[in-house]
Scaffold this motif. Structure first.
Motif, PDB file in Angstrom:
ATOM      1  N   MET A  44      26.114  41.421  46.495  1.00 31.82           N
ATOM      2  CA  MET A  44      27.380  41.531  47.218  1.00 31.82           C
ATOM      3  C   MET A  44      28.402  40.532  46.697  1.00 31.82           C
ATOM      4  SD  MET A  44      26.485  42.094  51.248  1.00 31.82           S
ATOM      5  CE  MET A  44      28.211  41.890  51.637  1.00 31.82           C
ATOM      6  N   GLY A  45      27.992  39.271  46.586  1.00 35.08           N
ATOM      7  CA  GLY A  45      28.916  38.241  46.116  1.00 35.08           C
ATOM      8  C   GLY A  45      29.355  38.472  44.688  1.00 35.08           C
ATOM      9  N   GLY A  46      28.398  38.870  43.841  1.00 35.28           N
ATOM     10  CA  GLY A  46      28.752  39.126  42.449  1.00 35.28           C
ATOM     11  C   GLY A  46      29.720  40.279  42.301  1.00 35.28           C
ATOM     12  N   ALA A  47      29.527  41.336  43.104  1.00 32.02           N
ATOM     13  CA  ALA A  47      30.445  42.477  43.047  1.00 32.02           C
ATOM     14  C   ALA A  47      31.832  42.083  43.535  1.00 32.02           C
ATOM     15  CB  ALA A  47      29.896  43.628  43.884  1.00 32.02           C
ATOM     16  N   ALA A  48      31.886  41.229  44.563  1.00 33.73           N
ATOM     17  CA  ALA A  48      33.177  40.822  45.117  1.00 33.73           C
ATOM     18  C   ALA A  48      33.957  39.959  44.136  1.00 33.73           C
ATOM     19  CB  ALA A  48      32.967  40.076  46.432  1.00 33.73           C
ATOM     20  N   VAL A  49      33.294  38.933  43.600  1.00 34.23           N
ATOM     21  CA  VAL A  49      34.028  37.994  42.747  1.00 34.23           C
ATOM     22  C   VAL A  49      34.127  38.481  41.308  1.00 34.23           C
ATOM     23  CG1 VAL A  49      33.446  36.017  44.182  1.00 34.23           C
ATOM     24  CG2 VAL A  49      31.952  36.634  42.300  1.00 34.23           C
ATOM     25  N   GLY A  50      33.212  39.386  40.888  1.00 36.95           N
ATOM     26  CA  GLY A  50      33.271  39.894  39.525  1.00 36.95           C
ATOM     27  C   GLY A  50      34.023  41.199  39.388  1.00 36.95           C
ATOM     28  N   GLY A  51      34.429  41.774  40.506  1.00 35.80           N
ATOM     29  CA  GLY A  51      35.096  43.066  40.460  1.00 35.80           C
ATOM     30  C   GLY A  51      36.379  43.068  39.653  1.00 35.80           C
ATOM     31  N   GLN A  52      37.110  41.960  39.755  1.00 32.27           N
ATOM     32  CA  GLN A  52      38.389  41.892  39.044  1.00 32.27           C
ATOM     33  C   GLN A  52      38.213  41.903  37.524  1.00 32.27           C
ATOM     34  OE1 GLN A  52      39.090  41.102  43.064  1.00 32.27           O
ATOM     35  NE2 GLN A  52      37.647  40.001  41.811  1.00 32.27           N
ATOM     36  N   LEU A  53      37.219  41.158  37.035  1.00 33.04           N
ATOM     37  CA  LEU A  53      36.966  41.139  35.595  1.00 33.04           C
ATOM     38  C   LEU A  53      36.466  42.500  35.122  1.00 33.04           C
ATOM     39  CD1 LEU A  53      36.794  39.699  32.905  1.00 33.04           C
ATOM     40  CD2 LEU A  53      34.538  38.837  33.555  1.00 33.04           C
ATOM     41  N   ILE A  54      35.559  43.105  35.878  1.00 30.78           N
ATOM     42  CA  ILE A  54      35.065  44.438  35.523  1.00 30.78           C
ATOM     43  C   ILE A  54      36.220  45.439  35.493  1.00 30.78           C
ATOM     44  CG2 ILE A  54      33.593  46.349  36.276  1.00 30.78           C
ATOM     45  CD1 ILE A  54      31.747  44.204  37.517  1.00 30.78           C
ATOM     46  N   GLY A  55      37.093  45.367  36.503  1.00 33.95           N
ATOM     47  CA  GLY A  55      38.244  46.251  36.533  1.00 33.95           C
ATOM     48  C   GLY A  55      39.164  46.046  35.347  1.00 33.95           C
ATOM     49  N   GLY A  56      39.396  44.787  34.995  1.00 33.00           N
ATOM     50  CA  GLY A  56      40.252  44.490  33.854  1.00 33.00           C
ATOM     51  C   GLY A  56      39.691  45.050  32.557  1.00 33.00           C
ATOM     52  N   LEU A  57      38.388  44.913  32.363  1.00 30.04           N
ATOM     53  CA  LEU A  57      37.753  45.428  31.151  1.00 30.04           C
ATOM     54  C   LEU A  57      37.835  46.945  31.097  1.00 30.04           C
ATOM     55  CD1 LEU A  57      34.622  43.100  31.038  1.00 30.04           C
ATOM     56  CD2 LEU A  57      36.613  43.018  29.522  1.00 30.04           C
ATOM     57  N   LEU A  58      37.634  47.609  32.229  1.00 32.20           N
ATOM     58  CA  LEU A  58      37.713  49.068  32.259  1.00 32.20           C
ATOM     59  C   LEU A  58      39.129  49.559  31.954  1.00 32.20           C
ATOM     60  CD1 LEU A  58      35.497  49.889  35.385  1.00 32.20           C
ATOM     61  CD2 LEU A  58      35.012  50.510  33.001  1.00 32.20           C
ATOM     62  N   ILE A  59      40.115  48.899  32.553  1.00 32.44           N
ATOM     63  CA  ILE A  59      41.501  49.313  32.315  1.00 32.44           C
ATOM     64  C   ILE A  59      41.877  49.082  30.861  1.00 32.44           C
ATOM     65  CG2 ILE A  59      43.913  48.844  32.904  1.00 32.44           C
ATOM     66  CD1 ILE A  59      42.874  48.049  35.713  1.00 32.44           C
ATOM     67  N   ASN A  60      41.481  47.940  30.311  1.00 33.24           N
ATOM     68  CA  ASN A  60      41.810  47.614  28.926  1.00 33.24           C
ATOM     69  C   ASN A  60      41.123  48.570  27.950  1.00 33.24           C
ATOM     70  OD1 ASN A  60      43.170  45.564  27.136  1.00 33.24           O
ATOM     71  ND2 ASN A  60      41.085  45.397  26.347  1.00 33.24           N
ATOM     72  N   ALA A  61      39.914  49.001  28.280  1.00 35.46           N
ATOM     73  CA  ALA A  61      39.207  49.940  27.408  1.00 35.46           C
ATOM     74  C   ALA A  61      39.907  51.293  27.349  1.00 35.46           C
ATOM     75  CB  ALA A  61      37.770  50.107  27.885  1.00 35.46           C
ATOM     76  N   ASP A  62      40.609  51.651  28.417  1.00 33.45           N
ATOM     77  CA  ASP A  62      41.359  52.907  28.480  1.00 33.45           C
ATOM     78  C   ASP A  62      40.498  54.096  28.047  1.00 33.45           C
ATOM     79  OD1 ASP A  62      43.571  54.486  28.982  1.00 33.45           O
ATOM     80  OD2 ASP A  62      44.430  54.226  26.979  1.00 33.45           O
ATOM     81  N   LEU A  63      39.350  54.222  28.697  1.00 27.60           N
ATOM     82  CA  LEU A  63      38.388  55.245  28.323  1.00 27.60           C
ATOM     83  C   LEU A  63      38.986  56.643  28.439  1.00 27.60           C
ATOM     84  CD1 LEU A  63      35.329  53.756  30.240  1.00 27.60           C
ATOM     85  CD2 LEU A  63      35.819  53.562  27.789  1.00 27.60           C
ATOM     86  N   LEU A  64      39.032  57.348  27.321  1.00 26.77           N
ATOM     87  CA  LEU A  64      39.569  58.714  27.274  1.00 26.77           C
ATOM     88  C   LEU A  64      40.983  58.784  27.850  1.00 26.77           C
ATOM     89  CD1 LEU A  64      36.382  60.719  28.394  1.00 26.77           C
ATOM     90  CD2 LEU A  64      37.193  60.255  26.058  1.00 26.77           C
ATOM     91  N   GLY A  65      41.729  57.681  27.728  1.00 28.63           N
ATOM     92  CA  GLY A  65      43.103  57.658  28.207  1.00 28.63           C
ATOM     93  C   GLY A  65      43.238  57.603  29.719  1.00 28.63           C
ATOM     94  N   THR A  66      42.184  57.189  30.408  1.00 29.58           N
ATOM     95  CA  THR A  66      42.216  57.184  31.872  1.00 29.58           C
ATOM     96  C   THR A  66      42.933  55.976  32.457  1.00 29.58           C
ATOM     97  OG1 THR A  66      40.018  56.177  31.868  1.00 29.58           O
ATOM     98  CG2 THR A  66      40.135  58.577  32.108  1.00 29.58           C
TER      99      THR A  66
END
Length: 477
Positions: free
Chosen positions: A157-179
Motif C-alpha cells: 500500500m505504501g509503496g503504491a502510494a508514494v511510488g505512483g507518481q514515478l510510475i505514472g511519469g515513466l508511463l507518460i514519458n514512454a508514450d506507449l503506442l501514442g497513448t
C-alpha cells in the motif's frame, strides 16, 4: 470492511492450504491492492496533460483525484458485506472486472465528464477489491503468518502510494503506442487480466455470519458525502453560489439522519453499516478523528506538489516523479519498523510522526517562501525527505493504535470504519486543500503551496494532540 478479517470466519477445509501453497495467493491479492491504491495517486503527474488535452480547469482536476476516493469510501463497507455474503473470491473477481472496465473508459475518455464518471466507477471497483483482499488474508493466515501477510499488505500500500507518481511519469514519458497520459489507466488492463487468470489460486471463502447490506444507510452516507464534495469543489470554482451553502447544510442533515438511522437499526437487532456500540469508547472516537485529519495530508500534498513541479516549475512527468521518489525513500525507511515500534511504544510513535511532519511541512513552507517559483528544486528535497519519514511512521502506527483501543468484540467493525474514514479524509483533504491552493494560485504557485504546507502542519499538530487519547502502553495487541 474488515469484519471478516478480525471476526468470525468459516474456516472450512478449503481455508487450510498445504504448507507449500500457503503463500501462493498473496501475490495475486497484492496485484489487486496495488491497482486500488496506485490509481488514487498515479494520476497526479498526469493532471497537467489531462488539463491541456481535455481543456479543463482546476475543479475537474480535483474531481479526477477525489472522485475515486469518494466512491471508494462510500462503498467500502458494503463491499466487505457482499464478500462475506456471496463469497470473497467471487466479489474480488467482480471488483477487478469493474475496475478494468472503468480503467478502459478512463483511457478512452474524450472529455472531462466522461473521465470523471469513469473515475467514480473505478472507485466502486476499488471498494470491492480492498476489503475483500483483507478478508481473504484474514481467512487464510493466522497468528505470525497473518502479521507477516499484513506487513506485506502495508508495504505494498505504501509503496503504491508514494511510488505512483514515478510510475505514472515513466508511463507518460514512454508514450506507449501514442497513448500519453492515458497509459496510466490502460496499464490496469494487463494487470487485471493477470489477477483474474491467477485468481483460481485463491481458495474460496465466506463468512459464517452473512449480514445484509444496509441500503438506506448506504444511500444516506453516499448522498451526504457527495453533496459535501460537490459544494467544496464546484462551489469554489463557481464563486460560492447559494446552492453550495445549501448543499453543505443538506450534507450535515443527511449525516445526522444516517446516525439516527444506524442507531435505530442497532436497537432493533438489525445489521447497520456502522454498529454504534463499537464507538462508545472515547479512544476509538479520538482515533477515528485523528485518522480523518491525518489522512488529509498525503493525497492533497501529492496533488499540489505535482502541480507545482509541472505547472510552476515546468518539469516533465518523469522529473516530477523523481522528486516524489525522495518522499518514497523516507516512507520506506520508517514504514518497515513502524509496526514493531508501535507495539512497544504505543502512542508515542504517532506523536513522533506528527512532530516530524510538522517540522517537514514547516521547512517546506519556509523553502517555498524563499525560492517561490524559481530557485533550485533540489532545495525542496530535505523537507520532502522529512515528510516521507513522518508519513511512513504515522500511517502504520495510527492504524494499529485505533485497533488496539477498540473493544475485542468490535475490532472488525472499527477496522472497517477506519478504512472508510481514511478514504473520506483523502477525498475531503483534496477538496479542502484545493480551496487554499487554487484560491491563492494567482499569487504564485510557490506561495500557494507554502500556505497549504502551513495548513498541513496545523492539521498534524491536531493529530499529535488527539494521539494523547490513544493507547500508551507496550505490548499492544
Amino acid at each position: 470492511m474488515t469484519t471478516s478479517l478480525l471476526g468470525q470466519t468459516d474456516r472450512g477445509p478449503e481455508l487450510r492450504p498445504t504448507r507449500l501453497r500457503k503463500w501462493a495467493p498473496l501475490p495475486v491479492l497484492m496485484i489487486a491492492t496495488t491497482m486500488a491504491i496506485l490509481d488514487f495517486f498515479i494520476v497526479n503527474v498526469a493532471l497537467p496533460d489531462i488539463q491541456s488535452e481535455l481543456h479543463t480547469g482546476s475543479a475537474t482536476v480535483q474531481w479526477v483525484v477525489a472522485g475515486y476516493g469518494l466512491t471508494m469510501a462510500i462503498f467500502l463497507i458494503s463491499g466487505g458485506r457482499l464478500a462475506d455474503r456471496y463469497g470473497r473470491r467471487l466479489v474480488l473477481a467482480i471488483g477487478i472486472g469493474i475496475f478494468a472496465i472503468a480503467s478502459l473508459a478512463c483511457g478512452l475518455a474524450s472529455g472531462p465528464g466522461l473521465l470523471i464518471a469513469a473515475r467514480l466507477v473505478q472507485g466502486v471497483g476499488g471498494a470491492l477489491m480492498s476489503p475483500t483482499v483483507l478478508a481473504i488474508i484474514g481467512a487464510l493466515y493466522f497468528g505470525a503468518d497473518r502479521r507477516r501477510a499484513l506487513g506485506v499488505y502495508g508495504l505494498v500500500m505504501g509503496g503504491a502510494a508514494v511510488g505512483g507518481q514515478l510510475i505514472g511519469g515513466l508511463l507518460i514519458n514512454a508514450d506507449l503506442l501514442g497513448t500519453g497520459w492515458r497509459a496510466i489507466f490502460l496499464i490496469n488492463l494487463p494487470l487485471s487480466a493477470l489477477a483474474l487468470a491467477l485468481l483460481r489460486i485463491v481458495p474460496p471463502s465466506r463468512a459464517a455470519a452473512r449480514r445484509p447490506v444496509d441500503l438506506v444507510g448506504l444511500a444516506l452516507v453516499g448522498a451526504a458525502l457527495g453533496m459535501m464534495m460537490l459544494a467544496l469543489v464546484q462551489g469554489r470554482a463557481m464563486g460560492w453560489p447559494l446552492w453550495s451553502w445549501l448543499s453543505l447544510a443538506a450534507a450535515g442533515a443527511l449525516l445526522g439522519g444516517a446516525v439516527v438511522q444506524q442507531r435505530r437499526l442497532a436497537a432493533r437487532g438489525a445489521a447497520p453499516l456502522f454498529d454504534p456500540a463499537a464507538f462508545v469508547s472515547r479512544t476509538v472516537r479520538a482515533g477515528l478523528l485523528a485518522t480523518l485529519i491525518y489522512q488529509a495530508n498525503q493525497p492533497p500534498l501529492y496533488l499540489i506538489l505535482a502541480l507545482y513541479l509541472q505547472q510552476g516549475r515546468g518539469m516533465g512527468p518523469v522529473g516530477s516523479g523523481l522528486v516524489f521518489s525522495v518522499i518514497a525513500a523516507g516512507y520506506l525507511i520508517t514504514s518497515l519498523p513502524a509496526p514493531s515500534l508501535t507495539h512497544r511504544y504505543g502512542r508515542r510513535v504517532l506523536v513522533a510522526a506528527a512532530a516530524i511532519l510538522v517540522v517537514g511541512f514547516a521547512v517546506l513552507a519556509g523553502t517555498l517562501l524563499r525560492i517561490g517559483d524559481g530557485g533550485p528544486v533540489a532545495a525542496l528535497l530535505p523537507a520532502l525527505m522529512i515528510i516521507g519519514l513522518g508519513q511512513g511512521l504515522g500511517l502504520n502506527s495510527l492504524t494499529a493504535l485505533v485497533i488496539a483501543g477498540a473493544d475485542p468484540d468490535h475490532v472488525g467493525a472499527v477496522a472497517g470504519v477506519q478504512a472508510t474514514v481514511q478514504q473520506v479524509g483523502a477525498a475531503v483533504g483534496v477538496a479542502m486543500l484545493g480551496l487554499v491552493f487554487f484560491g491563492l494560485a494567482d499569487h504564485g504557485l510557490g506561495f500557494a503551496f507554502a500556505v497549504s504546507a502551513l495548513v498541513l502542519a496545523g492539521l498534524m499538530i491536531v493529530v499529535g494532540l488527539l494521539s494523547r487519547l490513544l493507547p500508551a502502553g507496550s505490548g499492544l495487541r
